[in-house]
Design an enzyme around this catalytic site. Structure first.
Site, PDB file in Angstrom:
ATOM      1  N   LYS A  77       0.804  -1.227   0.000  1.00  0.00           N
ATOM      2  CA  LYS A  77       0.000   0.000   0.000  1.00  0.00           C
ATOM      3  C   LYS A  77       0.836   1.275   0.000  1.00  0.00           C
ATOM      4  CE  LYS A  77      -4.199  -1.822   2.167  1.00  0.00           C
ATOM      5  NZ  LYS A  77      -5.157  -1.664   3.273  1.00  0.00           N
ATOM      6  N   ASN A  98      -5.058   1.784  -1.546  1.00  0.00           N
ATOM      7  CA  ASN A  98      -5.599   0.432  -1.689  1.00  0.00           C
ATOM      8  C   ASN A  98      -6.413   0.263  -2.966  1.00  0.00           C
ATOM      9  OD1 ASN A  98      -7.997   1.863  -0.876  1.00  0.00           O
ATOM     10  ND2 ASN A  98      -8.863  -0.088  -0.195  1.00  0.00           N
ATOM     11  N   ASP A 113     -10.288   2.434   2.185  1.00  0.00           N
ATOM     12  CA  ASP A 113     -10.384   1.801   3.502  1.00  0.00           C
ATOM     13  C   ASP A 113     -10.998   2.753   4.530  1.00  0.00           C
ATOM     14  OD1 ASP A 113      -9.303  -0.671   2.792  1.00  0.00           O
ATOM     15  OD2 ASP A 113      -7.245  -0.022   3.183  1.00  0.00           O
TER      16      ASP A 113
END
Length: 296
Positions: A77, A98, A113
């Site tokens: 990431k 992400n 996220d």
């Protein structure tokens, strides 16, 4: 995007040890429901016996194959950022991506996220008291939940992690973006919990391979709300114990689903049916016996 509804769409997930991920099934089921011929591929670093150094080749190959997007998980990431053309404001703030949209020869980085947790929290714990929040975990998932809860209006956030330096680094990042909130590294868990209005759990504890509670059960007062990010099992030991003690509780399934909801929309330009995706996830987790992946 009407033409996209009858087109073939390709996407994928890059990460390590991702064979148990439920993300492909969520994307493909919603794609079919939207009229897409949606194919979602697992690009598992374990399968090619390589680490994050394989990212440039994997992304370039996805572009050659006509992928419209890639999800990125552990351990890539942060490393993926150097390979992108631009970042969303939230991805830049978190220093983690992400979701990568591949469009018109460019690579656009996003972080869904944090939004996944924020949306799950908004719907699952409406009216939750955000006066003083304790968070366990300062990894990639913890960065997303910290950003989300502060964006949601938390006035104080205390972050605990076994790695003190990692917790300190996350605190410093959050302070840059939320200067009106009191954000600190935790040193006294019992003392912080005694004054907390809510608890966010963002460590692997409670997953199938990491059973147990992440803190002493006696610290779970009934006045607390407790938000979990582990989603397999949905009812972790923390979730069960907190509910037994009278806390308002939120399982980790919503974060897993809503990050996929936002990624699907970014990939395709089509607004997905979030409730349909939630229902599909519930069906999968009620019958699945395989361990899921903590998206860290």
């Amino acid at each position: 995007m009407d033409n996209a509804r009858t087109a073939r769409f390709e996407a994928g997930l890059i990460g390590k040890g991702i064979q148990a991920s439920l993300t492909p099934a969520m994307h493909m089921a919603e794609g079919r429901a939207q009229g897409l011929e949606y194919h979602y591929h697992l690009l598992d670093l374990d399968e090619v016996d390589r680490g994050a150094e394989a990212l440039p080749e994997l992304i370039a190959d996805a572009e050659r194959r006509g992928f419209g997007g890639l999800n990125i998980t552990h351990p890539c990431k942060q490393q993926v950022i150097a390979l992108l053309d631009d970042l969303s404001q939230e991805a830049r703030a978190l220093g983690a991506v992400n979701t990568v949209v591949l469009r018109d020869g460019r690579r656009h980085g996003h972080n869904t996220d944090w939004w996944g947790f924020a949306e799950s929290f908004r719907l699952g714990l409406p009216g939750a008291d955000l006066a003083s929040v304790v968070q366990l975990g300062a990894g990639g998932a913890g960065a997303a939940t910290a950003f989300a809860i502060l964006r949601s209006g938390a006035r104080a956030l205390t972050i605990f992690d076994q790695d003190h330096d990692r917790a300190q680094k996350l605190v410093e990042i959050m302070r840059q973006h939320f200067d009106k909130a009191a954000i600190r590294v935790g040193t006294d868990l019992a003392g912080s919990m005694a004054n907390a209005s809510g608890l966010i759990h963002a460590t692997p504890t409670g997953m199938v391979n990491y059973p147990g509670l992440p803190l002493p059960a006696a610290l779970l007062e009934p006045s607390l709300w407790v938000a979990e990010i582990v989603y397999f099992p949905l009812h972790t030991e923390l979730f069960v114990e907190a509910r037994r003690r009278g806390c308002r509780v939120l399982n980790g399934g919503g974060m897993a689903v809503f990050q996929a909801v936002k990624a699907f929309e970014l990939f395709t330009g089509i607004e997905p049916d979030a409730q349909r995706m939630l229902n599909h996830f519930a069906q999968m987790t009620s019958v699945s016996t395989r361990p899921a992946v903590l998206q860290d």
